[in-house]
Enzyme design. Structure first.
Site, mmCIF file in Angstrom:
data_model
loop_
_atom_site.group_PDB
_atom_site.id
_atom_site.type_symbol
_atom_site.label_atom_id
_atom_site.label_comp_id
_atom_site.label_asym_id
_atom_site.label_seq_id
_atom_site.Cartn_x
_atom_site.Cartn_y
_atom_site.Cartn_z
ATOM 1 N N LYS A 123 0.862 -1.272 0.132
ATOM 2 C CA LYS A 123 0.053 -0.088 0.021
ATOM 3 C C LYS A 123 0.928 1.263 -0.118
ATOM 4 C CE LYS A 123 -4.620 -1.397 1.815
ATOM 5 N NZ LYS A 123 -5.493 -1.139 2.913
ATOM 6 N N LYS A 207 -4.859 -10.362 -7.287
ATOM 7 C CA LYS A 207 -6.017 -10.578 -6.504
ATOM 8 C C LYS A 207 -7.062 -9.504 -6.892
ATOM 9 C CE LYS A 207 -6.063 -8.499 -2.416
ATOM 10 N NZ LYS A 207 -5.960 -8.145 -1.104
ATOM 11 N N LYS A 210 -10.473 -3.964 -4.483
ATOM 12 C CA LYS A 210 -11.117 -2.435 -4.934
ATOM 13 C C LYS A 210 -10.052 -1.314 -5.567
ATOM 14 C CE LYS A 210 -12.560 -3.089 -0.015
ATOM 15 N NZ LYS A 210 -12.916 -2.766 1.186
HETATM 16 P P1 TYM Z 1 -10.945 -5.529 3.382
HETATM 17 O O1 TYM Z 1 -11.941 -4.565 3.572
HETATM 18 O O2 TYM Z 1 -9.818 -5.288 2.443
HETATM 19 O O3 TYM Z 1 -11.802 -6.934 2.836
HETATM 20 C C1 TYM Z 1 -12.665 -7.397 3.607
HETATM 21 C C2 TYM Z 1 -13.076 -8.845 3.520
HETATM 22 O O4 TYM Z 1 -12.953 -9.436 2.105
HETATM 23 C C3 TYM Z 1 -11.943 -10.390 1.999
HETATM 24 N N1 TYM Z 1 -11.324 -10.283 0.528
HETATM 25 C C4 TYM Z 1 -11.149 -11.181 -0.058
HETATM 26 N N2 TYM Z 1 -11.464 -12.593 -0.134
HETATM 27 C C5 TYM Z 1 -11.311 -13.293 -1.460
HETATM 28 N N3 TYM Z 1 -10.780 -12.863 -2.409
HETATM 29 C C6 TYM Z 1 -10.410 -11.629 -2.566
HETATM 30 N N4 TYM Z 1 -10.107 -11.074 -3.683
HETATM 31 C C7 TYM Z 1 -10.625 -10.610 -1.434
HETATM 32 N N5 TYM Z 1 -10.535 -9.419 -1.193
HETATM 33 C C8 TYM Z 1 -10.927 -9.012 -0.079
HETATM 34 C C9 TYM Z 1 -10.792 -9.950 3.025
HETATM 35 O O5 TYM Z 1 -9.903 -11.217 3.164
HETATM 36 C C10 TYM Z 1 -11.542 -9.470 4.008
HETATM 37 O O6 TYM Z 1 -11.916 -10.808 4.776
HETATM 38 N N6 TYM Z 1 -7.957 -5.280 7.435
HETATM 39 C C11 TYM Z 1 -9.209 -6.009 6.887
HETATM 40 C C12 TYM Z 1 -10.445 -5.409 7.726
HETATM 41 C C13 TYM Z 1 -10.273 -5.662 9.197
HETATM 42 C C14 TYM Z 1 -10.400 -6.869 9.756
HETATM 43 C C15 TYM Z 1 -10.216 -6.620 11.372
HETATM 44 C C16 TYM Z 1 -10.677 -8.222 9.350
HETATM 45 C C17 TYM Z 1 -9.945 -4.518 10.199
HETATM 46 N N7 TYM Z 1 -10.125 -5.205 11.282
HETATM 47 C C18 TYM Z 1 -10.455 -7.551 12.191
HETATM 48 C C19 TYM Z 1 -10.807 -9.237 10.085
HETATM 49 C C20 TYM Z 1 -10.577 -9.051 11.813
HETATM 50 C C21 TYM Z 1 -9.454 -5.574 5.462
HETATM 51 O O7 TYM Z 1 -8.955 -4.533 4.981
HETATM 52 O O8 TYM Z 1 -10.312 -6.109 4.645
#
Ligand code: TYM
Length: 344
Positions: A123, A207, A210
């Site tokens: 990032k 991957k 967004k």
């Molecule tokens: P974020 O917002 O990027 O993504 C949300 C969830 O979607 C999953 N994900 C995917 N799964 C499969 N294939 C993909 N291409 C894909 N892109 C995203 C992510 O693995 C996630 O489960 N840091 C985290 C948010 C967070 C969090 C937490 C998660 C903050 N605190 C505590 C669990 C526990 C994030 O940015 O997810």
């Protein structure tokens, strides 16, 4: 890194996960996270699901857009089938205990641990000095999100695995340093599932994300049926027919991705999908996949649209969720502060 404490946590089981309030939700979020949360809600452990707005502001967010995105993610939780009476759905920033525990954990985590986090490297890119300090300590806040509820299971896509390992290291070090074995659990990453890593429709090695500049690379939850069908039709593939076995997909990342997406949407194994389509080319497979994607996502999209036109309904869920979340988190933070030795 620290060895796990020998004494095991014996408290109640809790499931927790979050989604960042930045950018539109896509099929990867749906299959890797949302659809799995709904399945986990059927188990007996309570689910805590939040909108990670504190994490979102580690990169610039327009304030009005941030509020709208927060409601949109809450709408996605509800539209995917989560029941706000059984699951606790809330905005992270509405429960101050997250930020409070994050500070204590900033003093437990080691710089060397954070230096290894690949997400920060991705990032921040070439502009490390210009990144926010929050982006660097992002995974520490994530550990606080999880441990402030003493969550034992964390369902996410595969990309969050490293953050989960860090969470376990922080829990173990805290328990060791303060001589409180088993105080924090070492939460289990629940990354198993049919589609823990959905790939871009344009590049089977990247991957679905967004932040990909090409909208053609992903299916957004708010895309209409024609857009979804067009994106599937244009998805990158190869000229070979689908193989009979999973090994036959080994050197074919785009084909493997589309088969995994089909399997996850249809609740089938990838083997079952191949049994159905082996020998057929993408000319036959893609229309079926597009149909399935539209059929699966249309009700979710429609319900999201309905909810977003009724923000009061969303706000009621978020307010109630924040109260119920704080009821669990506040005593855990109070106990943590006592352990650290803060005056009270
Ligand atoms: P974020 O917002 O990027 O993504 C949300 C969830 O979607 C999953 N994900 C995917 N799964 C499969 N294939 C993909 N291409 C894909 N892109 C995203 C992510 O693995 C996630 O489960 N840091 C985290 C948010 C967070 C969090 C937490 C998660 C903050 N605190 C505590 C669990 C526990 C994030 O940015 O997810």
């Amino acid at each position: 890194m620290t060895e796990p404490t020998p004494a095991d946590y014996t408290g109640p089981r809790r499931i927790l996960s979050g989604i960042q309030a930045s950018g539109a939700l896509h099929l990867g979020n749906y299959l890797g996270a949302l659809k799995r949360f709904v399945a986990l809600q059927e188990q007996d452990a309570p689910c805590f699901l939040f909108v990670a707005d504190l994490h979102a502001i580690t990169v610039w967010q327009d304030p009005a857009v941030l509020t709208a995105q927060t409601r949109e993610i809450a709408a996605a939780y509800l539209a995917s089938g989560l029941d706000p009476k059984r699951s606790v759905i809330f905005p992270q920033s509405a429960v101050p205990a997250h930020a409070e525990l994050a500070w204590i954990f900033n003093c437990v985590a080691r710089l060397g641990w954070l230096d290894r986090m690949t997400q920060f490297k991705e990032k921040s890119g070439k502009h490390k000095e210009r990144s926010s300090v929050g982006l660097y300590t992002y995974p520490v806040l994530q550990a606080a999100d999880i441990l402030v509820y003493k969550a034992t299971g964390v369902p996410t896509g595969e990309d969050q695995k490293q953050h989960l390992e860090l969470t376990r290291d922080i829990a173990a070090k805290f328990n060791n340093d303060f001589g409180v074995p088993g105080f924090f659990p070492l939460p289990e990453p629940l990354t198993q599932g049919p589609a823990p890593r959905v790939m871009s429709l344009r590049d089977g090695a990247a991957k679905m994300s967004k932040s990909d500049p090409s909208d053609q690379s992903r299916i957004n939850l708010m895309d209409d049926a024609d857009t979804i069908a067009a994106k599937v039709r244009k998805a990158k593939t190869d000229p070979e027919p689908l193989p009979e076995t999973l090994e036959g997909l080994d050197a074919r990342p785009e084909a493997r991705n589309l088969v995994a997406i089909y399997a996850a949407l249809a609740d089938l194994s990838r083997e079952q999908v191949l049994a159905q389509f082996a020998g057929q080319g993408f000319g036959a497979f893609k229309p079926r996949l597009a149909e399935l994607a539209v059929e699966s996502l249309a009700p979710v999209t429609a319900e999201m649209r309905r909810l977003m036109a009724a923000p009061d309904e969303i706000d009621r869920v978020l307010r109630d969720g924040a109260e119920r979340a704080a009821e669990i988190a506040d005593p855990i933070v109070a106990e943590t502060k006592r352990i650290v030795g803060f005056w009270r």
